[in-house]
Design a protein around this motif. Structure first.
Motif, mmCIF file in Angstrom:
data_model
loop_
_atom_site.group_PDB
_atom_site.id
_atom_site.type_symbol
_atom_site.label_atom_id
_atom_site.label_comp_id
_atom_site.label_asym_id
_atom_site.label_seq_id
_atom_site.Cartn_x
_atom_site.Cartn_y
_atom_site.Cartn_z
ATOM 1 N N GLY A 1 -1.331 2.714 -6.858
ATOM 2 C CA GLY A 1 -2.637 3.506 -6.673
ATOM 3 C C GLY A 1 -3.593 3.266 -7.734
ATOM 4 O O GLY A 1 -4.580 2.978 -7.156
ATOM 5 N N PHE A 2 -3.269 3.193 -8.957
ATOM 6 C CA PHE A 2 -4.248 2.711 -9.984
ATOM 7 C C PHE A 2 -4.563 1.315 -10.022
ATOM 8 O O PHE A 2 -5.841 1.071 -9.861
ATOM 9 N N VAL A 3 -3.532 0.530 -9.625
ATOM 10 C CA VAL A 3 -3.938 -1.027 -9.546
ATOM 11 C C VAL A 3 -4.913 -1.158 -8.206
ATOM 12 O O VAL A 3 -5.915 -1.762 -8.550
ATOM 13 N N ARG A 4 -4.726 -0.578 -7.393
ATOM 14 C CA ARG A 4 -5.702 -0.491 -5.950
ATOM 15 C C ARG A 4 -7.001 -0.273 -6.492
ATOM 16 O O ARG A 4 -8.232 -0.772 -5.984
ATOM 17 N N GLN A 5 -7.343 0.964 -7.035
ATOM 18 C CA GLN A 5 -8.689 1.368 -7.622
ATOM 19 C C GLN A 5 -9.297 0.362 -8.494
ATOM 20 O O GLN A 5 -10.449 0.132 -8.343
ATOM 21 N N VAL A 6 -8.449 -0.409 -9.417
ATOM 22 C CA VAL A 6 -9.308 -1.026 -10.687
ATOM 23 C C VAL A 6 -9.319 -2.550 -9.803
ATOM 24 O O VAL A 6 -10.277 -3.219 -10.061
ATOM 25 N N ARG B 1 -0.109 10.033 -18.296
ATOM 26 C CA ARG B 1 -0.706 10.667 -17.058
ATOM 27 C C ARG B 1 -0.430 9.799 -15.987
ATOM 28 O O ARG B 1 -0.338 10.172 -14.876
ATOM 29 N N LEU B 2 -0.417 8.554 -16.150
ATOM 30 C CA LEU B 2 -0.108 7.555 -14.853
ATOM 31 C C LEU B 2 1.076 8.003 -13.997
ATOM 32 O O LEU B 2 0.871 7.732 -12.870
ATOM 33 N N PRO B 3 2.358 8.371 -14.635
ATOM 34 C CA PRO B 3 3.350 8.691 -13.881
ATOM 35 C C PRO B 3 3.062 9.818 -12.822
ATOM 36 O O PRO B 3 3.617 9.674 -11.584
ATOM 37 N N HIS B 4 2.096 10.612 -13.053
ATOM 38 C CA HIS B 4 1.552 11.434 -12.008
ATOM 39 C C HIS B 4 0.165 11.129 -11.222
ATOM 40 O O HIS B 4 -0.106 11.838 -10.361
ATOM 41 N N PHE B 5 -0.250 9.873 -11.333
ATOM 42 C CA PHE B 5 -1.640 9.600 -10.864
ATOM 43 C C PHE B 5 -1.641 9.687 -9.239
ATOM 44 O O PHE B 5 -2.471 10.099 -8.583
ATOM 45 N N GLY B 6 -0.544 9.079 -8.612
ATOM 46 C CA GLY B 6 -0.536 8.612 -7.301
ATOM 47 C C GLY B 6 -0.490 9.997 -6.415
ATOM 48 O O GLY B 6 -1.464 10.168 -5.650
ATOM 49 N N ARG B 7 0.709 10.858 -6.564
ATOM 50 C CA ARG B 7 0.762 11.781 -6.026
ATOM 51 C C ARG B 7 -0.231 12.906 -5.578
ATOM 52 O O ARG B 7 -0.350 13.191 -4.328
ATOM 53 N N TRP B 8 -1.003 13.316 -6.425
ATOM 54 C CA TRP B 8 -2.280 14.248 -6.296
ATOM 55 C C TRP B 8 -3.392 13.259 -6.059
ATOM 56 O O TRP B 8 -4.555 13.917 -6.401
ATOM 57 N N ASN C 1 0.968 -1.158 -0.015
ATOM 58 C CA ASN C 1 -0.011 0.168 -0.018
ATOM 59 C C ASN C 1 1.120 1.202 0.190
ATOM 60 O O ASN C 1 1.685 1.403 1.008
ATOM 61 N N PHE C 2 0.738 2.041 -0.855
ATOM 62 C CA PHE C 2 1.333 3.163 -1.048
ATOM 63 C C PHE C 2 0.711 4.448 -0.969
ATOM 64 O O PHE C 2 0.954 5.737 -1.152
ATOM 65 N N ASP C 3 -0.768 4.404 -0.323
ATOM 66 C CA ASP C 3 -1.575 5.293 -0.050
ATOM 67 C C ASP C 3 -0.911 6.764 0.622
ATOM 68 O O ASP C 3 -1.350 7.803 0.401
ATOM 69 N N ALA C 4 -0.037 6.397 1.454
ATOM 70 C CA ALA C 4 0.423 7.296 2.365
ATOM 71 C C ALA C 4 1.505 8.549 1.533
ATOM 72 O O ALA C 4 1.668 9.681 2.016
ATOM 73 N N ASP C 5 1.939 7.702 0.315
ATOM 74 C CA ASP C 5 2.632 8.599 -0.607
ATOM 75 C C ASP C 5 1.813 9.463 -1.614
ATOM 76 O O ASP C 5 2.268 10.361 -2.417
ATOM 77 N N ASN C 6 0.562 9.361 -1.395
ATOM 78 C CA ASN C 6 -0.576 9.785 -2.699
ATOM 79 C C ASN C 6 -1.440 10.642 -1.897
ATOM 80 O O ASN C 6 -2.700 10.793 -2.305
ATOM 81 N N ARG C 7 -1.065 11.544 -1.113
ATOM 82 C CA ARG C 7 -2.162 12.544 -0.364
ATOM 83 C C ARG C 7 -1.543 13.861 -0.413
ATOM 84 O O ARG C 7 -1.614 14.530 0.451
ATOM 85 N N GLU C 8 -0.424 14.200 -1.304
ATOM 86 C CA GLU C 8 0.082 15.729 -1.353
ATOM 87 C C GLU C 8 -1.018 16.614 -1.741
ATOM 88 O O GLU C 8 -1.715 16.253 -2.934
ATOM 89 N N PRO C 9 -1.082 17.774 -1.250
ATOM 90 C CA PRO C 9 -1.662 18.755 -1.813
ATOM 91 C C PRO C 9 -1.216 19.252 -3.161
ATOM 92 O O PRO C 9 -0.128 18.867 -3.314
ATOM 93 N N PRO D 1 6.395 5.611 -11.583
ATOM 94 C CA PRO D 1 6.777 5.239 -10.371
ATOM 95 C C PRO D 1 5.711 4.241 -9.648
ATOM 96 O O PRO D 1 4.390 4.299 -9.986
ATOM 97 N N LEU D 2 6.198 3.496 -8.661
ATOM 98 C CA LEU D 2 5.492 2.532 -8.060
ATOM 99 C C LEU D 2 4.115 3.141 -7.160
ATOM 100 O O LEU D 2 2.974 2.709 -7.197
ATOM 101 N N ASN D 3 4.321 4.248 -6.802
ATOM 102 C CA ASN D 3 3.330 4.801 -5.865
ATOM 103 C C ASN D 3 2.229 5.106 -6.729
ATOM 104 O O ASN D 3 0.799 4.704 -6.406
ATOM 105 N N SER D 4 2.180 5.497 -8.149
ATOM 106 C CA SER D 4 1.381 5.925 -9.077
ATOM 107 C C SER D 4 0.701 4.415 -9.531
ATOM 108 O O SER D 4 -0.447 4.300 -9.415
ATOM 109 N N VAL D 5 1.425 3.656 -9.796
ATOM 110 C CA VAL D 5 0.976 2.479 -10.563
ATOM 111 C C VAL D 5 0.132 1.328 -9.540
ATOM 112 O O VAL D 5 -0.975 0.976 -9.783
#
Ligand SMILES: Cc1cc2nc3c(=O)[nH]c(=O)nc-3n(C[C@H](O)[C@H](O)[C@H](O)COP(=O)(O)OP(=O)(O)OC[C@H]3O[C@@H](n4cnc5c(N)ncnc54)[C@H](O)[C@@H]3O)c2cc1C
Ligand code: SF4
Length: 504
Positions: free
Chosen positions: A298-303, A241-248, A166-174, A292-296
């Motif tokens: 994050g997306f895999v977790r959604q789908v 766009r996936l490379p940027h998915f996680g962060r924000w 789980n990389f959720d903690a990396d995916n909460r940036e404003p 990056p892994l946090n984006s990928v």
């Protein structure tokens, strides 16, 4: 009549994988029946862009299938099927709603095949859920099972790549300060063609004759309706766009409705993309150094996580789940909300999000949950009416996805089956996650006075109304205790009572 049994396709079963004649699929080369049933649009007031997408997708599919397709325009599905095949035996894949399943199982000529378009068979989920022996269903546990079963993002020893599930903690940036839009390549939009033109003309005609009524605007078509468009959308997302998915992922910007989201829910829910191919494409991007892994993750977790989980819960929790109302909320939706009347609203967040829904039938998950759902929850709207509203107003809304997301996740109407606490927040949270509050006639931190933020006041009014329940839940006990520190609570409650159902 001889030859293979015809196969009946619903409008959300449009990808090639639904026709694969595998062991449990339709007969090879089966003629394909598609029924455009007008009664669907007569019964409920859908977003016009949604009606456009569904009709366009079905008509495009029929055109692709050529002589193999029998496309019937009828008043009802029954009538359409009768006109297409008479009494002949047909197959159909397990539909995605309980109502449609009831219809097909009531027709003696129809054999129902296993569903397509999802990764996890019903039996696997049921065995897992029943095996918990009354313990909570937890999405994270289910998701890890799917990762293992599908061998997604695992290292050779079968453990999660990167050492974490789980990389959720990396995916909460404003979002970046002062930037009105994310520094992300924009989505690529499909081009409309003559089929879209004919759909628009039909919808205009039906509306003019008073036969059907829609909400929202049918602007330029934003979402894929063919397999080719869907694959292009997936490819553009995966590379740009996936490379940027996680962060924000949890952020929100007033002028950037799309952020770095995939915009794939429409083609996924029309059945044009298979979830397996989406998550494998994302994994390829990670393994080839493209994202990056946090984006990928994050997306895999959604789908592979959330989407599968919600699908399974719809069937597992039964029809009863739709009617839950644990908080006893009964308020009807006010007209301005039901009609997507963004101009009637001064609160910038709500006005902006309603305008997005009016103009596109889509917003990303943060406005759905933290603006629209939050508002409905704070004001005690009837959860069944909220579910119906989301279903009709969103281009990706289908019964299976709306009931768990709205009844469970957003309105806490099931009392905690899907989430452990009600999702509600005041203006301070919305202000932290983006730029919605600049400029707004209200101030996010103000509970009272001329510029009191309606979300902040609504939050405290909600906590006050459900104090006993929130105090008994360890995740919300602090919020309930916080009421004691508010010396202006009577004023907040009085102002909220005056507001009633008026637009904020
Ligand atoms: C109140 C509420 C209502 C929602 N209604 C719908 C709906 O009608 N249809 C729908 O597909 N999603 C719904 N969602 C989930 C989510 O908001 C949308 O899937 C997402 O915003 C669609 O945009 P996207 O394709 O860019 O998603 P991304 O953010 O790029 O996510 C990728 C994919 O993950 C899947 N996904 C993520 N979360 C969920 C979820 N909770 N349930 C099901 N699939 C999920 C979707 O297929 C989505 O396309 C809802 C969420 C909430 C809180
Ligand atoms: S101040 Fe309150 S109403 Fe205004 S945008 Fe912020 S959260 Fe919304």
């Amino acid at each position: 009549m001889s030859g293979p049994r015809p196969h009946w396709l619903f409008g959300d079963q449009l990808g090639p994988h639904f026709l694969e004649p595998s062991g449990s699929g339709p007969d090879p080369d089966a003629p394909v029946v598609i029924v455009e049933a007008r009664s669907v649009f007569r019964r409920r007031r859908f977003h016009r862009a949604k009606a456009h997408l569904v009709l366009s997708a079905m008509r495009h599919r029929a055109a692709e299938l050529g002589d193999r397709a029998r496309y019937v325009r009828a008043e009802t599905y029954r009538e359409g099927l009768r006109r297409a095949v008479g009494e002949r035996a047909v197959t159909v894949r397990h539909p995605t709603s309980r109502a449609a399943l009831g219809l097909v199982t009531a027709l003696p000529q129809v054999e129902v095949l296993p569903p397509g378009g999802f990764l996890v068979p019903f039996g696997d989920f049921r065995r897992w859920a029943d095996g918990l022996g009354g313990r909570r269903l937890v999405m994270e546990d289910f998701y890890r099972r799917v990762r293992r079963a599908e061998r997604l993002l695992l290292d050779p020893a079968g453990e999660p790549v990167g050492g974490r599930w789980n990389f959720d903690a990396d995916n909460r940036e404003p979002p970046p300060r002062g930037e009105p839009v994310l520094p992300v390549p924009p989505p690529r939009w499909p081009e409309e063609d003559e089929i879209d033109e004919r759909v628009r003309a039909d919808l205009d005609r039906w509306e003019r004759s008073g036969e059907v009524r829609f909400v929202g605007r049918d602007g330029p078509r934003r979402f894929a309706v063919t397999r080719a468009e869907a694959l292009r959308a997936l490819e553009h997302f995966a590379t740009a766009r996936l490379p940027h998915f996680g962060r924000w992922e949890d952020a929100v910007l007033a002028a950037d409705p799309w952020m770095a989201h995939s915009l794939l829910s429409v083609p996924l829910n029309l059945g044009l993309l298979d979830p397996g191919e989406c998550v494998r494409r994302a994994e390829d991007a990670y393994r080839s150094g493209g994202a990056p892994l946090n984006s990928v993750e994050g997306f895999v977790r959604q789908v592979a996580g959330w989407r599968e989980y919600v699908w399974q819960l719809y069937w597992y929790l039964g029809e009863e789940h739709r009617h839950r109302n644990a908080l006893g909320h009964r308020a009807p939706l006010p007209d301005w909300f039901a009609e997507l009347d963004a101009d009637a609203v001064r609160a910038r967040c709500l006005s902006g999000v309603l305008a997005q829904v009016r103009d596109t039938g889509w917003t990303h998950h943060v406005p759905r949950l933290m603006v629209l759902g939050n508002w409905a929850l704070q004001h005690g709207y009837d959860p069944a009416a909220v579910t119906d509203w989301f279903h009709r107003s969103f281009v990706d809304g289908y019964d299976w996805v709306m009931v768990p997301n709205v009844v469970g996740m957003s309105q806490y109407a099931d009392g905690g089956t899907i989430t452990t606490k009600p999702y509600t927040c005041g203006g301070a949270y919305l202000n932290r996650m983006g730029d919605l509050c600049r400029p707004c006639p209200h101030r996010p931190g103000d509970r009272t006075g001329e510029r009191a933020c309606p979300f902040t006041a609504g939050y405290w009014a909600f906590v006050h109304r459900h104090r006993a329940l929130l105090a008994a839940n360890h995740r919300t006990a602090r919020a309930a205790a916080g009421l004691d520190r508010l010396d202006d609570l009577p004023e907040v409650l009085a102002a909220e009572a005056v507001r009633g159902s008026a637009a904020p």
